[in-house]
Motif scaffolding. Structure first.
Motif, PDB file in Angstrom:
ATOM      1  N   LYS A 119       0.833  -1.195   0.000  1.00 14.94           N
ATOM      2  CA  LYS A 119       0.000   0.000   0.000  1.00 14.94           C
ATOM      3  C   LYS A 119       0.875   1.254   0.000  1.00 14.94           C
ATOM      4  O   LYS A 119       1.930   1.291   0.630  1.00 14.94           O
ATOM      5  CB  LYS A 119      -0.908   0.021   1.243  1.00 14.94           C
ATOM      6  N   THR A 167      -1.308  -6.612   1.472  1.00 17.76           N
ATOM      7  CA  THR A 167      -1.916  -6.144   2.718  1.00 17.76           C
ATOM      8  C   THR A 167      -0.941  -6.303   3.870  1.00 17.76           C
ATOM      9  O   THR A 167      -0.870  -7.352   4.518  1.00 17.76           O
ATOM     10  CB  THR A 167      -3.224  -6.912   3.002  1.00 17.76           C
ATOM     11  N   ILE A 169       0.186  -5.078   7.640  1.00 17.79           N
ATOM     12  CA  ILE A 169      -0.621  -4.685   8.798  1.00 17.79           C
ATOM     13  C   ILE A 169       0.071  -3.527   9.519  1.00 17.79           C
ATOM     14  O   ILE A 169       1.009  -3.730  10.298  1.00 17.79           O
ATOM     15  CB  ILE A 169      -0.841  -5.870   9.753  1.00 17.79           C
ATOM     16  N   ASP A 174      -6.346  -2.230   9.178  1.00 19.83           N
ATOM     17  CA  ASP A 174      -5.760  -3.383   8.491  1.00 19.83           C
ATOM     18  C   ASP A 174      -6.099  -4.695   9.196  1.00 19.83           C
ATOM     19  O   ASP A 174      -6.122  -5.757   8.560  1.00 19.83           O
ATOM     20  CB  ASP A 174      -4.240  -3.239   8.401  1.00 19.83           C
ATOM     21  N   GLU A 177      -8.744  -6.927   7.785  1.00 19.55           N
ATOM     22  CA  GLU A 177      -8.415  -7.880   6.717  1.00 19.55           C
ATOM     23  C   GLU A 177      -7.952  -9.214   7.289  1.00 19.55           C
ATOM     24  O   GLU A 177      -8.191 -10.268   6.690  1.00 19.55           O
ATOM     25  CB  GLU A 177      -7.353  -7.291   5.791  1.00 19.55           C
TER      26      GLU A 177
END
Length: 209
Positions: A119, A167, A169, A174, A177
């Motif tokens: 991200k 993804t 964390i 987050d 997810e």
């Protein structure tokens, strides 16, 4: 081939401090690391190095190697790359959604370099068939940095697009997810601490304590 995981436990993941205490965050990052190591081993990766500033006795059961280096992330990884002469998979420790089949797919790629973007322009996974001469540049749009380095070295490049591997964390949202898509130790830990609350647009995280 080898895999290397940069890892820091002390006061880790400060951006999770609104929902987890320092001790809880340190527990959480260790469990995420264990999930990553488990996925690597299930994918057939036998040689795993943990690149860290400290050797943690709590991880002695993992059957991994510890490479101690007090330098910052870029310097320590670049020194590490300068010492190896085999394909290297650099994977971050905060990717608990990693699946063995993804690892297998990446390390069997025909391309010289495989990058999994994170991200906000980060690099979550970097696979190098020939690490000699390659230098990493994490932080500040590292995904773009690593693409340009591969291009400058005339290496073939594959961008591996994966929601699960992208993804990392970092923020409280987050953890949603993990509860939706997770598995393993980090999933069980998150389940003990939080529950999901349906919102009008997105699922929200609610503390159980």
């Amino acid at each position: 081939m080898r895999a290397v995981i940069p890892y820091k436990k002390e006061n880790a993941k400060s951006r999770l401090s609104p929902v987890l205490s320092r001790i809880e965050r340190e527990q959480f990052v260790e469990l995420m690391l264990r999930d990553v190591v488990c996925s690597l081993k299930e994918a057939g990766v036998k040689d795993i190095d943990i690149l860290t500033t400290s050797e943690y006795s709590s991880l002695s059961d993992l059957g991994v190697n510890f490479v101690l280096d007090p330098a910052d992330l870029n310097e320590s990884i670049n020194k590490y790359l300068g010492r190896v002469d085999q394909p290297i998979l650099i994977i971050m420790a905060d990717l608990p959604l990693t699946r063995p089949e993804q690892v297998k797919n990446i390390i069997s790629s025909e391309e010289d370099v495989v990058i999994v973007p994170g991200k906000g322009g980060g690099t979550n996974v970097l696979f190098l068939k020939e690490p000699a001469g390659f230098h990493v540049r994490y932080y500040e749009m590292s995904f773009h940095n690593h693409c340009m380095i591969a291009k400058d070295m005339h290496y073939s490049l594959r961008i591996y697009d994966s929601f699960l591997l992208s993804t990392d964390i970092d923020e409280p949202h987050d953890i949603v997810e993990i509860l939706l898509h997770g598995h393993g130790l980090s999933f069980e830990y998150a389940k003990e601490k939080f529950e999901l609350e349906s919102g009008r647009a997105r699922v929200k995280l609610t503390s159980l304590h």
